[in-house]
Design an enzyme around this catalytic site. Structure first.
Site, mmCIF file in Angstrom:
data_model
loop_
_atom_site.group_PDB
_atom_site.id
_atom_site.type_symbol
_atom_site.label_atom_id
_atom_site.label_comp_id
_atom_site.label_asym_id
_atom_site.label_seq_id
_atom_site.Cartn_x
_atom_site.Cartn_y
_atom_site.Cartn_z
ATOM 1 N N PRO A 262 -8.175 9.258 -6.020
ATOM 2 C CA PRO A 262 -8.738 8.933 -7.333
ATOM 3 C C PRO A 262 -7.856 8.076 -8.237
ATOM 4 C CG PRO A 262 -7.849 11.145 -7.363
ATOM 5 C CD PRO A 262 -7.676 10.654 -5.955
ATOM 6 N N GLY A 263 -6.706 7.621 -7.741
ATOM 7 C CA GLY A 263 -5.967 6.599 -8.471
ATOM 8 C C GLY A 263 -4.649 7.003 -9.080
ATOM 9 N N LYS A 265 -1.621 7.567 -8.045
ATOM 10 C CA LYS A 265 -0.407 6.850 -7.645
ATOM 11 C C LYS A 265 -0.439 5.385 -8.109
ATOM 12 C CE LYS A 265 0.466 9.952 -3.787
ATOM 13 N NZ LYS A 265 -0.676 10.846 -4.098
ATOM 14 N N ASP A 310 -11.544 -0.700 3.916
ATOM 15 C CA ASP A 310 -11.142 0.280 4.919
ATOM 16 C C ASP A 310 -9.698 -0.013 5.334
ATOM 17 O OD1 ASP A 310 -10.718 1.864 7.129
ATOM 18 O OD2 ASP A 310 -12.591 1.333 8.147
ATOM 19 N N CYS A 381 -0.322 14.973 1.709
ATOM 20 C CA CYS A 381 -0.312 16.272 1.022
ATOM 21 C C CYS A 381 -0.476 17.390 2.045
ATOM 22 C CB CYS A 381 -1.390 16.339 -0.061
ATOM 23 S SG CYS A 381 -3.068 16.048 0.531
#
Length: 442
Positions: A262-263, A265, A310, A381
């Protein structure tokens, strides 16, 4: 049944029926919960999912009709009640029983309400005996039931961490995850924001490792605060923040975020670069890019371009163009079970093996985009070594023009930072499980 418990039941029904991520369903449903009940609502939803195998084992000891054959309303009400009986202090057990029974009555099912009453009353009478019976299960079955982990995952972690550490590992991964935020240093310093929080009665402290991180110790609706609306901070886990801190992209550089949504980083990198240069934030799912667009507006950033792509497909137009790369790849997610407890039930050995191929392909593409002398972080993660150091070492074996880069100047207390990587574990560091490696193109 009071309104918060009804909403917990309705949320759990969605999670179990649709197999949705708990954090997504909670984010949608919590808006309808009174502020004073929000912490208990969240704790209850996550708690039921987190302790699901324990809960179902208890129910199945006391019921002739097993959980797999129960009606959805009955099963979810029983699960919530058992969670409250065994895991919440001052849960007012008799009230829990009566409200659970009333919920089923209100659904017009008198027969089922009597069944719920009987099962819960029997559990109440035999709580001590049930726990003693659990203690006498064979060792691996006991661990699986007590901590609600599939036997397959327990075996994997015993091999990795050792049998003497396994209960510590399981317990830490079941602990409640803290709320952590990233300060937008373009607008305010960490100490200034901590001072504002203190004046407003928000209990907060500096994160131990993330230089821009703050940990909130009492629950607040972060997105409703003036400080959030003004773009002074963002919600991001401390482990995730460290990827940007370790990469430390320079101003006026080109950064490619391979799997951005979702952004967090990308946004962190933009703040570190003081909104200069260009960040190309790519993700395979177009629908998620709006999250990045929304957040960059709130934070006052304009050097990010979000686009669908991709990461496993090589983009010939970007060969040797990037100064810095963020390769936060898809993974098994075994490091964030505290935040998404359903992960532990959904990951199979076959899925993990499939993920490995994707990770290596993305890392190899990222390497092609990097300029000579450029830097990239590879991060996941998960705590699974196959997806972490093993992938990096395989990449380095096949790509002689790259090497791990010492980043011990960017983080304390991680000896392996000198070797160019760190492994973060909930049971050791109290943070989300994460792996970060810094790789330089020579």
């Amino acid at each position: 049944m009071d309104s918060y418990r009804i909403k917990v039941v309705e949320t759990l029904k969605k999670i179990f029926k649709d197999k949705s991520y708990t954090n997504i369903v909670i984010s949608n449903d919590i808006r309808n919960i009174d502020l004073r009940h929000q912490a208990l609502y969240r704790k209850s939803v996550l708690g039921v999912v987190e302790h699901l195998m324990f809960i179902d084992w208890i129910i199945n000891q006391m019921s002739n009709t097993k959980t797999k054959k129960m009606e959805t309303d009955v099963l979810v009400v029983l699960r919530l009640a058992v969670y409250q009986m065994f895991f919440l202090d001052n849960s007012y057990e008799n009230m829990v029983v009566s409200e659970s029974v009333q919920y089923i009555k209100d659904k017009g099912n008198i027969r089922a309400s009597k069944f719920v009453n009987g099962v819960l009353r029997n559990i109440l009478r035999q709580k001590k005996e049930l726990l003693e019976k659990m203690e006498h299960l064979p060792r691996e079955e006991y661990l699986s039931v007590k901590y609600s982990y599939p036997a397959e995952l327990i075996k994997r972690w015993q091999l990795q961490f050792g049998k003497n550490k396994i209960e510590e590992v399981l317990s830490a991964n079941n602990a409640e995850a803290p709320l952590e935020i990233r300060v937008n240093n373009m607008k305010i310093s960490r100490d200034e924001l901590l001072k504002i929080f203190n004046e407003k009665g928000i209990i907060a402290e500096r994160c131990k490792y993330a230089h821009k991180g703050i940990r909130i110790l009492n629950p607040i609706e972060t997105d409703k605060t003036e400080e959030y609306k003004k773009g002074l901070f963002s919600i991001q886990s401390e482990s995730s923040m460290l990827a940007g801190q370790i990469l430390n992209p320079a101003e006026d550089s080109l950064v490619i975020d391979m799997c951005a949504a979702p952004g967090g980083k990308s946004l962190n990198a933009s703040e570190i670069m003081n909104n200069t240069g260009k960040i190309l934030s790519r993700d395979i799912y177009p629908g998620k890019l709006s999250l990045i667009e929304k957040e960059k507006q709130r934070l006052g950033l304009n050097n990010i371009k979000a686009e669908a792509y991709d990461a496993t497909v090589t983009d010939e137009t970007l060969i040797e163009k990037a100064d810095f790369i963020i390769a936060d790849v898809p993974c098994s997610g075994l490091g964030i079970i505290r935040r998404k407890p359903e992960i532990k039930y959904n990951r199979t050995e076959a899925e993990i093996k499939e993920i490995l191929n994707i990770q290596l392909k993305i890392l190899e593409n990222a390497a092609k985009y990097l300029k000579r002398g450029g830097m990239m972080v590879y991060s996941t993660c998960t705590t699974n070594k196959e997806e972490n150091l093993d992938i990096v070492m395989e990449f380095l074996k096949n790509n002689k023009g790259f090497a791990l880069e010492d980043f011990s100047d960017k983080i304390n207390d991680f000896p392996d930072a000198k070797k160019g990587y760190i492994e973060i574990y909930p049971h050791v560091h109290g943070m989300d499980g994460f792996f970060i490696a810094k790789i330089k193109r020579l």
